[in-house]
Design a protein around this motif. Structure first.
Motif, PDB file in Angstrom:
ATOM      1  N   LEU A 291       0.869  -1.176   0.000  1.00  0.00           N
ATOM      2  CA  LEU A 291       0.000   0.000   0.000  1.00  0.00           C
ATOM      3  C   LEU A 291       0.907   1.227   0.000  1.00  0.00           C
ATOM      4  O   LEU A 291       1.537   1.545   1.007  1.00  0.00           O
ATOM      5  CB  LEU A 291      -0.886  -0.019   1.253  1.00  0.00           C
ATOM      6  CG  LEU A 291      -1.873   1.129   1.390  1.00  0.00           C
ATOM      7  CD1 LEU A 291      -2.854   1.165   0.221  1.00  0.00           C
ATOM      8  CD2 LEU A 291      -2.637   1.024   2.706  1.00  0.00           C
TER       9      LEU A 291
ATOM     10  N   HIS B 264      -1.255  -0.926  -4.503  1.00  0.00           N
ATOM     11  CA  HIS B 264      -2.199   0.163  -4.765  1.00  0.00           C
ATOM     12  C   HIS B 264      -1.450   1.460  -4.488  1.00  0.00           C
ATOM     13  O   HIS B 264      -0.672   1.554  -3.540  1.00  0.00           O
ATOM     14  CB  HIS B 264      -3.429   0.065  -3.860  1.00  0.00           C
ATOM     15  CG  HIS B 264      -4.311   1.280  -3.944  1.00  0.00           C
ATOM     16  ND1 HIS B 264      -5.037   1.592  -5.079  1.00  0.00           N
ATOM     17  CD2 HIS B 264      -4.552   2.277  -3.057  1.00  0.00           C
ATOM     18  CE1 HIS B 264      -5.694   2.719  -4.871  1.00  0.00           C
ATOM     19  NE2 HIS B 264      -5.418   3.160  -3.650  1.00  0.00           N
TER      20      HIS B 264
ATOM     21  N   ILE C 291      -8.347  -0.013  -2.734  1.00  0.00           N
ATOM     22  CA  ILE C 291      -7.773  -0.794  -1.618  1.00  0.00           C
ATOM     23  C   ILE C 291      -8.535  -2.107  -1.474  1.00  0.00           C
ATOM     24  O   ILE C 291      -7.953  -3.115  -1.100  1.00  0.00           O
ATOM     25  CB  ILE C 291      -7.751  -0.011  -0.280  1.00  0.00           C
ATOM     26  CG1 ILE C 291      -9.141   0.451   0.129  1.00  0.00           C
ATOM     27  CG2 ILE C 291      -6.747   1.112  -0.292  1.00  0.00           C
ATOM     28  CD1 ILE C 291      -9.248   0.779   1.605  1.00  0.00           C
TER      29      ILE C 291
ATOM     30  N   THR D  16      -5.465   8.560   4.177  1.00  0.00           N
ATOM     31  CA  THR D  16      -4.953   7.243   4.602  1.00  0.00           C
ATOM     32  C   THR D  16      -5.112   6.998   6.106  1.00  0.00           C
ATOM     33  O   THR D  16      -4.920   5.869   6.559  1.00  0.00           O
ATOM     34  CB  THR D  16      -3.463   7.075   4.220  1.00  0.00           C
ATOM     35  OG1 THR D  16      -2.709   8.096   4.875  1.00  0.00           O
ATOM     36  CG2 THR D  16      -3.241   7.137   2.733  1.00  0.00           C
TER      37      THR D  16
END
Ligand code: GLV
Length: 317
Positions: free
Chosen positions: A151, A174, A193, A213
């Motif tokens: 991520l 991602h 996600i 985030t």
């Protein structure tokens, strides 16, 4: 000669370097300055070299003397500084990218290995001499062939991908945008996600903490993972909602957790304390001599470049 406040003690070679270039207020006792003390000590200074332990919020920025033109953060992350408040006051903020990429990626691999191979439990058993070999003793999860979700495929994410490939892992990621094939190096892009988490046998969090985030790992998003997934975080603690994570670990939805960063450092959420399947380190991603030296050198160079040219390539606001 410009005058600098340095809020935390640096390694000796870095302090020697800084004193060759600037007049500096050093912090030889490495005391954590209160907001008031930081403001007082910055009087008569042209810049400040801060670390992630300094909370440079809007109020602090507004109360800094007008002589302060730059805050050079001794870190790649800068969530401890209010960038907009600094911009309004025309204070440049700089960070130290690149130089800590490899050290942080190494810690990310340590978290993956520590969580997958039950290192916390293993250390306890070994220290207590309370174990006996058997074919099924401390069976963990193997990395070979496992899908690693990354991520945040910035510098650190890409360095983790490179190391993880050597362990035979399949890389998925991602990111805000898809990378060029040259940067992707075969990693598989997911545009959400949900899509990434659903194929992540192991997730490595490597994105910055932003309003998008914060708490990205929460009750709902934990449901996207395959049962028995592993989650690791070597970026910032803000990304994980701890109560939801503790619940997912208790339910065995998540097999193990590896953290180098967590919310409210250094105070760990007590819910993690008695959990065998968490492998936790005290924010040491960049803590090697080479890297800490290079980071402080860069933070000093950022100040120097700014004072010489009025700008700096590592300016982030
Ligand atoms: C460390 O956490 C950094 O942001 O440099």
């Amino acid at each position: 000669m410009k005058k600098i406040l340095i809020t935390r003690r640096l390694l000796k070679s870095n302090e020697e370097k800084v004193l060759k270039i600037f007049k500096a207020n050093l912090n030889s006792n490495d005391e954590l300055y209160s907001q008031q003390k930081l403001i007082e000590l910055s009087k008569g200074c042209d810049g400040i070299l801060t670390s992630i332990t300094d909370q440079i919020n809007e109020e602090t920025i507004n109360r800094l003397p007008d002589t302060i033109k730059i805050i050079s953060n001794f870190a790649v992350g800068f969530g401890n500084i209010d960038l907009q408040a600094a911009k309004k006051k025309d204070i440049a903020i700089t960070n130290t990218p690149d130089v800590l990429t490899d050290a942080t990626a190494e810690i990310a691999m340590l978290l993956i290995l520590g969580a997958a191979r039950r290192a916390s439990e293993g250390i306890e058993y070994a220290k207590n001499s309370s174990w006996k070999w058997s074919a099924d003793f401390l069976i963990g999860k193997q990395l070979t062939g496992a899908r690693l979700g990354i991520l945040g495929m910035g510098r650190v994410g890409r360095a983790v991908a490179k190391l993880a490939k050597a362990f035979g892992m399949i890389i998925h990621y991602h990111n805000r945008s898809k990378l060029s094939p040259e940067l992707e190096q075969g990693a598989i892009y997911h545009d959400s996600i949900k899509s990434l988490f659903s194929v992540s046998d192991i997730l490595s969090i490597n994105c910055p903490a932003t309003k998008d985030t914060i708490n990205i790992i929460n009750k709902d998003s934990l449901e996207y993972f395959p049962t028995g997934a592993i989650i690791t975080n070597s970026a910032r603690g803000d990304m994980i909602e701890d109560e939801a994570m503790i619940n997912a670990l208790n339910k065995k939805k998540i097999y193990a957790l590896g953290l180098d960063v967590y919310k409210n450092e250094p105070k760990l959420n007590p819910g993690y304390l008695n959990m065998k399947n968490v492998f936790i380190l005290p924010h040491i991603g960049s803590a090697t001599k080479e890297t800490r030296t290079a980071m402080a050198n860069l933070a000093i160079d950022n100040l120097d470049e700014f004072f010489k040219t009025g700008n700096c390539r590592n300016k982030v606001n």
